[in-house]
Scaffold this motif. Structure first.
Motif, PDB file in Angstrom:
ATOM      1  N   SER A 131       5.080   3.594 -12.048  1.00  0.00           N
ATOM      2  CA  SER A 131       3.754   3.010 -11.836  1.00  0.00           C
ATOM      3  C   SER A 131       3.773   1.980 -10.708  1.00  0.00           C
ATOM      4  O   SER A 131       2.744   1.715 -10.081  1.00  0.00           O
ATOM      5  CB  SER A 131       3.243   2.369 -13.132  1.00  0.00           C
ATOM      6  OG  SER A 131       4.143   1.352 -13.569  1.00  0.00           O
ATOM      7  N   ASN A 132       4.948   1.406 -10.461  1.00  0.00           N
ATOM      8  CA  ASN A 132       5.059   0.420  -9.374  1.00  0.00           C
ATOM      9  C   ASN A 132       4.822   1.047  -8.003  1.00  0.00           C
ATOM     10  O   ASN A 132       4.585   0.344  -7.022  1.00  0.00           O
ATOM     11  CB  ASN A 132       6.450  -0.238  -9.388  1.00  0.00           C
ATOM     12  CG  ASN A 132       6.633  -1.161 -10.578  1.00  0.00           C
ATOM     13  OD1 ASN A 132       5.656  -1.653 -11.137  1.00  0.00           O
ATOM     14  ND2 ASN A 132       7.881  -1.391 -10.973  1.00  0.00           N
ATOM     15  N   GLN A 135      -0.272   2.672  -5.216  1.00  0.00           N
ATOM     16  CA  GLN A 135      -0.905   1.712  -4.308  1.00  0.00           C
ATOM     17  C   GLN A 135      -2.301   2.216  -3.942  1.00  0.00           C
ATOM     18  O   GLN A 135      -2.534   3.423  -3.859  1.00  0.00           O
ATOM     19  CB  GLN A 135      -0.062   1.567  -3.036  1.00  0.00           C
ATOM     20  CG  GLN A 135      -0.652   0.645  -1.982  1.00  0.00           C
ATOM     21  CD  GLN A 135      -0.624  -0.812  -2.434  1.00  0.00           C
ATOM     22  OE1 GLN A 135       0.435  -1.400  -2.596  1.00  0.00           O
ATOM     23  NE2 GLN A 135      -1.803  -1.387  -2.641  1.00  0.00           N
ATOM     24  N   SER A 136      -3.219   1.297  -3.739  1.00  0.00           N
ATOM     25  CA  SER A 136      -4.570   1.650  -3.284  1.00  0.00           C
ATOM     26  C   SER A 136      -4.846   0.957  -1.961  1.00  0.00           C
ATOM     27  O   SER A 136      -4.406  -0.168  -1.729  1.00  0.00           O
ATOM     28  CB  SER A 136      -5.623   1.239  -4.310  1.00  0.00           C
ATOM     29  OG  SER A 136      -5.496   1.988  -5.493  1.00  0.00           O
ATOM     30  N   ALA A 137      -5.570   1.657  -1.105  1.00  0.00           N
ATOM     31  CA  ALA A 137      -5.936   1.087   0.195  1.00  0.00           C
ATOM     32  C   ALA A 137      -7.373   1.452   0.517  1.00  0.00           C
ATOM     33  O   ALA A 137      -7.850   2.549   0.167  1.00  0.00           O
ATOM     34  CB  ALA A 137      -5.004   1.607   1.286  1.00  0.00           C
ATOM     35  N   LYS A 178      -6.046   6.107  -3.502  1.00  0.00           N
ATOM     36  CA  LYS A 178      -4.941   5.746  -4.398  1.00  0.00           C
ATOM     37  C   LYS A 178      -3.806   6.726  -4.123  1.00  0.00           C
ATOM     38  O   LYS A 178      -4.016   7.937  -4.125  1.00  0.00           O
ATOM     39  CB  LYS A 178      -5.380   5.832  -5.861  1.00  0.00           C
ATOM     40  CG  LYS A 178      -4.305   5.396  -6.859  1.00  0.00           C
ATOM     41  CD  LYS A 178      -4.754   5.624  -8.299  1.00  0.00           C
ATOM     42  CE  LYS A 178      -5.859   4.676  -8.691  1.00  0.00           C
ATOM     43  NZ  LYS A 178      -6.198   4.825 -10.146  1.00  0.00           N
ATOM     44  N   LYS A 181       3.126   5.362  -2.977  1.00  0.00           N
ATOM     45  CA  LYS A 181       3.661   4.819  -1.728  1.00  0.00           C
ATOM     46  C   LYS A 181       5.092   5.264  -1.433  1.00  0.00           C
ATOM     47  O   LYS A 181       5.590   5.043  -0.329  1.00  0.00           O
ATOM     48  CB  LYS A 181       3.560   3.301  -1.720  1.00  0.00           C
ATOM     49  CG  LYS A 181       4.367   2.597  -2.799  1.00  0.00           C
ATOM     50  CD  LYS A 181       4.105   1.094  -2.735  1.00  0.00           C
ATOM     51  CE  LYS A 181       4.920   0.357  -3.809  1.00  0.00           C
ATOM     52  NZ  LYS A 181       4.637  -1.103  -3.788  1.00  0.00           N
ATOM     53  N   LYS A 204      -7.237  -2.199   4.450  1.00  0.00           N
ATOM     54  CA  LYS A 204      -6.643  -3.288   3.673  1.00  0.00           C
ATOM     55  C   LYS A 204      -6.098  -2.720   2.365  1.00  0.00           C
ATOM     56  O   LYS A 204      -6.655  -1.779   1.807  1.00  0.00           O
ATOM     57  CB  LYS A 204      -7.650  -4.395   3.410  1.00  0.00           C
ATOM     58  CG  LYS A 204      -8.848  -3.987   2.580  1.00  0.00           C
ATOM     59  CD  LYS A 204      -9.794  -5.156   2.388  1.00  0.00           C
ATOM     60  CE  LYS A 204     -11.031  -4.737   1.579  1.00  0.00           C
ATOM     61  NZ  LYS A 204     -11.975  -5.860   1.352  1.00  0.00           N
ATOM     62  N   LEU A 205      -5.006  -3.311   1.889  1.00  0.00           N
ATOM     63  CA  LEU A 205      -4.438  -2.895   0.631  1.00  0.00           C
ATOM     64  C   LEU A 205      -5.248  -3.474  -0.508  1.00  0.00           C
ATOM     65  O   LEU A 205      -5.727  -4.617  -0.433  1.00  0.00           O
ATOM     66  CB  LEU A 205      -2.976  -3.346   0.526  1.00  0.00           C
ATOM     67  CG  LEU A 205      -2.025  -2.751   1.577  1.00  0.00           C
ATOM     68  CD1 LEU A 205      -0.621  -3.303   1.402  1.00  0.00           C
ATOM     69  CD2 LEU A 205      -2.005  -1.232   1.489  1.00  0.00           C
ATOM     70  N   VAL A 206      -5.425  -2.685  -1.553  1.00  0.00           N
ATOM     71  CA  VAL A 206      -6.218  -3.121  -2.707  1.00  0.00           C
ATOM     72  C   VAL A 206      -5.312  -3.149  -3.928  1.00  0.00           C
ATOM     73  O   VAL A 206      -4.583  -2.194  -4.201  1.00  0.00           O
ATOM     74  CB  VAL A 206      -7.391  -2.143  -2.956  1.00  0.00           C
ATOM     75  CG1 VAL A 206      -8.207  -2.625  -4.147  1.00  0.00           C
ATOM     76  CG2 VAL A 206      -8.253  -2.016  -1.716  1.00  0.00           C
ATOM     77  N   ASN A 207      -5.373  -4.230  -4.655  1.00  0.00           N
ATOM     78  CA  ASN A 207      -4.535  -4.346  -5.868  1.00  0.00           C
ATOM     79  C   ASN A 207      -5.124  -3.510  -7.005  1.00  0.00           C
ATOM     80  O   ASN A 207      -6.312  -3.376  -7.127  1.00  0.00           O
ATOM     81  CB  ASN A 207      -4.447  -5.820  -6.305  1.00  0.00           C
ATOM     82  CG  ASN A 207      -3.683  -6.655  -5.266  1.00  0.00           C
ATOM     83  OD1 ASN A 207      -2.791  -6.148  -4.596  1.00  0.00           O
ATOM     84  ND2 ASN A 207      -4.053  -7.920  -5.162  1.00  0.00           N
TER      85      ASN A 207
END
Length: 207
Positions: A131-132, A135-137, A178, A181, A204-207
Motif C-alpha cells: 500500500s505504501n 500514489q496519487s497525482a 492513482k 509508483k 502536484k502529488l496528492v496524499n
C-alpha cells in the motif's frame, strides 16, 4: 433572384458555423473511435469561439428561414420586360432548409449527447503488493473542451502499467491519477497525457 441567392448563402454559412462550433467536440470522439490519440486536440482552439459560432449559425439560418417564408417563387425578367415565375430548386426549398436546420441543431447539440459514442476505458488488472507504493497525482491539462477529451485522456493513462485509477475533468482542466509508483512514474503519466495532443502544464502529488 438575389434574395434566393442570399438565402442559399445564409444556409451554407449557417451549416458551416454549426460544424465549426461542433468540431472541438467531434474531433476527440473521432479520435477515440479511430484510435488516433494525437488528433484529439486538433480543434480545441475553436472552443472559446463556440458561443459566437452558435449565435452566428442561428442568425444565418434565421435569415434563410425569413427569406424562405417571404417568397415561394423566384421571378426572372428579360431585357424586354417579360417576366416569368420559376419554382425554387430543391436546394432553395423549405424541405432542404428543414434538413439543413435539423443537421445544424444536431451539430450544435453534439457535446450533450456525444457520450453515447465513447468506448469504455479499459483498466488493467493491477495487483498492488504494498500500500505504501500507492500514489496519487493531479495533472493540470491545457486544451480539453468536452467529455470526449476526458475519455481520451483516461484511455491513454490506463495504457500505462501501474495506473490504478484515472479521473479526468475537462471543465476543471485536471486529471487525478492513482498509480503504483513502483511501476509507473510521473514522467510516464505526463507522456501518456501529452500523447493525446493535450498538454500537461503542471502537476502536484496528492496524499
Amino acid at each position: 433572384m438575389k434574395e434566393v441567392a442570399s438565402s442559399k448563402t445564409a444556409t451554407r454559412v449557417g451549416v458551416f458555423a454549426a460544424l465549426a462550433a461542433a468540431l472541438c467536440c467531434i474531433t476527440p470522439v473521432l479520435a477515440l473511435l479511430a484510435g488516433i490519440s494525437g488528433a484529439a486536440s486538433a480543434f480545441f482552439w475553436l472552443e472559446p469561439a463556440r458561443p459566437f459560432l452558435i449565435v452566428f449559425a442561428i442568425a444565418s439560418l434565421g435569415y434563410a428561414w425569413y427569406s424562405s417564408l417571404r417568397t415561394k417563387y423566384s421571378t426572372t425578367c428579360d431585357p424586354g420586360g417579360t417576366c416569368k415565375v420559376e419554382k425554387k430548386s430543391f436546394l432553395a426549398s423549405r424541405a432542404f432548409l428543414v434538413i439543413v436546420t435539423v443537421a445544424a441543431i444536431a451539430l450544435m447539440a453534439f457535446p450533450y449527447y456525444a457520450h453515447i459514442f465513447y468506448p469504455k476505458p479499459e483498466k488493467q488488472n493491477i495487483v498492488v503488493v504494498e500500500s505504501n507504493n500507492v500514489q496519487s497525482a493531479s495533472f493540470t491539462i491545457e486544451g480539453m473542451s468536452c467529455k470526449a477529451c476526458e475519455t481520451e485522456v483516461n484511455n491513454e493513462l490506463y495504457k500505462v502499467k501501474g495506473v490504478i485509477d484515472a479521473q479526468t475533468f475537462y471543465d476543471k482542466g485536471i486529471s487525478i491519477v492513482k498509480f503504483d509508483k513502483s511501476k509507473a512514474t510521473i514522467d510516464q503519466l505526463k507522456t501518456a497525457i501529452d500523447a493525446t495532443g493535450y498538454k500537461v502544464t503542471d502537476y502536484k502529488l496528492v496524499n
